[in-house]
Write a protein that holds these residues in place. Structure first.
Motif, PDB file in Angstrom:
ATOM      1  N   ALA A 142      -0.134   0.608  34.510  1.00  0.00           N
ATOM      2  CA  ALA A 142      -1.330   0.145  35.223  1.00  0.00           C
ATOM      3  C   ALA A 142      -2.077   1.318  35.832  1.00  0.00           C
ATOM      4  O   ALA A 142      -3.318   1.353  35.843  1.00  0.00           O
ATOM      5  CB  ALA A 142      -0.937  -0.858  36.307  1.00  0.00           C
ATOM      6  N   ARG A 143      -1.343   2.328  36.314  1.00  0.00           N
ATOM      7  CA  ARG A 143      -1.957   3.512  36.900  1.00  0.00           C
ATOM      8  C   ARG A 143      -2.697   4.331  35.834  1.00  0.00           C
ATOM      9  O   ARG A 143      -3.806   4.813  36.055  1.00  0.00           O
ATOM     10  CB  ARG A 143      -0.876   4.377  37.557  1.00  0.00           C
ATOM     11  N   CYS A 163      -8.056   5.501  32.967  1.00  0.00           N
ATOM     12  CA  CYS A 163      -8.884   5.340  31.771  1.00  0.00           C
ATOM     13  C   CYS A 163     -10.096   4.459  32.057  1.00  0.00           C
ATOM     14  O   CYS A 163     -11.229   4.775  31.667  1.00  0.00           O
ATOM     15  CB  CYS A 163      -8.027   4.733  30.662  1.00  0.00           C
ATOM     16  N   ASP A 164      -9.872   3.354  32.752  1.00  0.00           N
ATOM     17  CA  ASP A 164     -10.976   2.456  33.108  1.00  0.00           C
ATOM     18  C   ASP A 164     -11.974   3.155  34.029  1.00  0.00           C
ATOM     19  O   ASP A 164     -13.182   2.942  33.932  1.00  0.00           O
ATOM     20  CB  ASP A 164     -10.435   1.195  33.790  1.00  0.00           C
ATOM     21  N   GLN A 187      -2.464  12.795  35.621  1.00  0.00           N
ATOM     22  CA  GLN A 187      -1.397  12.805  36.622  1.00  0.00           C
ATOM     23  C   GLN A 187      -0.458  11.621  36.430  1.00  0.00           C
ATOM     24  O   GLN A 187       0.770  11.762  36.502  1.00  0.00           O
ATOM     25  CB  GLN A 187      -2.001  12.753  38.031  1.00  0.00           C
ATOM     26  N   ALA A 188      -1.034  10.453  36.165  1.00  0.00           N
ATOM     27  CA  ALA A 188      -0.237   9.233  36.019  1.00  0.00           C
ATOM     28  C   ALA A 188       0.742   9.341  34.854  1.00  0.00           C
ATOM     29  O   ALA A 188       1.852   8.794  34.911  1.00  0.00           O
ATOM     30  CB  ALA A 188      -1.154   8.026  35.832  1.00  0.00           C
ATOM     31  N   ILE A 189       0.353  10.042  33.801  1.00  0.00           N
ATOM     32  CA  ILE A 189       1.253  10.215  32.651  1.00  0.00           C
ATOM     33  C   ILE A 189       2.482  11.026  33.065  1.00  0.00           C
ATOM     34  O   ILE A 189       3.620  10.670  32.735  1.00  0.00           O
ATOM     35  CB  ILE A 189       0.517  10.899  31.493  1.00  0.00           C
ATOM     36  N   TYR A 190       2.258  12.105  33.805  1.00  0.00           N
ATOM     37  CA  TYR A 190       3.386  12.937  34.242  1.00  0.00           C
ATOM     38  C   TYR A 190       4.308  12.173  35.189  1.00  0.00           C
ATOM     39  O   TYR A 190       5.542  12.272  35.086  1.00  0.00           O
ATOM     40  CB  TYR A 190       2.874  14.211  34.911  1.00  0.00           C
ATOM     41  N   ILE A 199       1.386   4.710  24.860  1.00  0.00           N
ATOM     42  CA  ILE A 199       2.368   4.651  25.949  1.00  0.00           C
ATOM     43  C   ILE A 199       2.681   3.198  26.293  1.00  0.00           C
ATOM     44  O   ILE A 199       3.851   2.818  26.466  1.00  0.00           O
ATOM     45  CB  ILE A 199       1.843   5.408  27.186  1.00  0.00           C
ATOM     46  N   ALA A 200       1.653   2.371  26.379  1.00  0.00           N
ATOM     47  CA  ALA A 200       1.852   0.959  26.705  1.00  0.00           C
ATOM     48  C   ALA A 200       2.680   0.253  25.644  1.00  0.00           C
ATOM     49  O   ALA A 200       3.443  -0.677  25.950  1.00  0.00           O
ATOM     50  CB  ALA A 200       0.499   0.263  26.863  1.00  0.00           C
TER      51      ALA A 200
END
Length: 248
Positions: free
Chosen positions: A130-131, A136-137, A157-160, A206-207
């Motif tokens: 969601a982050r 992306c949104d 950042q959220a990916i890391y 990722i999702a």
């Protein structure tokens, strides 16, 4: 009054830390050289001995200096500095050649980020996804460049953080300082529609929990990002970015 006094002292302490730390990173105080005595620094900067000692402790914690009995306070080799410390990063950014800075940043990202995306595909929670989606949104909805940059940084950042591996997290934390410059440059280009598609592809991989696709789409995104910066800046810089594999 007590709180105000403390705030003022912290501000002065930060200024002294900035001046001495920046001088070290710029090379004005060389590796192995001894800092001036405390009282001399007090006179040069018109501050108390307490403030100077606090600044010395702060710079010691960042790995820039070390104090030894009878030999004074010396500058440590750059290899021993905490290079991910926000202040050290900022001092480097203020003094570095921009092309060299961008090249080093992309070398780090291309070495680590595809692996982080692949790990995130395996480890990410619903909250993590969601982050990433929110970043992306936010890019998609951005009306001005600054909004796009903020959302882009949040996305990466959220990916890391989604790796659930704390050794990846310091890289994410430094992005607020290091990526802002390169993203601000890139945000001025006309490539935004393509960049949004590529970010969405990373998110979808990722999702879906597809580690291979997450790695591959990140490689594509980074390679095109490097190309965009070269085109916008009108000059080449060596990123050593891997090119996307050609389909057979």
């Amino acid at each position: 009054m007590f709180q105000t006094s403390n705030v003022l002292r912290r501000n002065v302490h930060s200024q002294v830390t900035d001046r001495v730390g920046g001088s070290i990173v710029r090379g004005e105080i060389g590796i192995g050289e001894t800092l001036p005595p405390e009282m001399q620094i007090c006179e040069m900067m018109d501050v108390s001995r307490t403030v100077v000692r606090e600044a010395i402790r702060t710079l010691t914690g960042k790995g820039l200096i070390e104090s030894r009995p009878k030999s004074g306070t010396r500058v440590r080799p750059a290899e021993q500095w905490n290079q991910l410390d926000p202040d050290v990063l900022r001092w480097h950014l203020e003094t570095s050649d921009m092309d060299q800075y961008l090249a080093k940043l992309f070398q780090l990202r291309t070495a680590v980020e595809p692996a982080a995306a692949a790990l995130a595909a395996v480890q990410a929670s619903e909250e993590d996804i969601a982050r990433i989606r929110a970043g992306c949104d936010g890019m998609d909805a951005a009306e001005i460049n600054e909004e796009f940059v903020v959302a882009d940084i949040a996305f990466h950042q959220a990916i890391y953080f989604a790796t659930r591996n704390e050794f990846f997290w310091p890289i994410a934390q430094m992005f607020e300082i290091t990526l802002r410059q390169s993203f601000a440059i890139a945000a001025t280009g006309s490539h935004r529609p393509r960049a949004l598609i590529e970010h969405r592809a990373v998110l979808d991989a990722i999702a879906a929990g597809d580690a291979d696709a997450a790695r591959e789409t990140t490689v594509v995104l980074l390679a095109h990002s490097a190309d965009d910066l070269v085109r916008i800046r009108g000059r080449e810089f060596e990123t050593t970015a891997p090119r996307p594999a050609r389909k057979r």
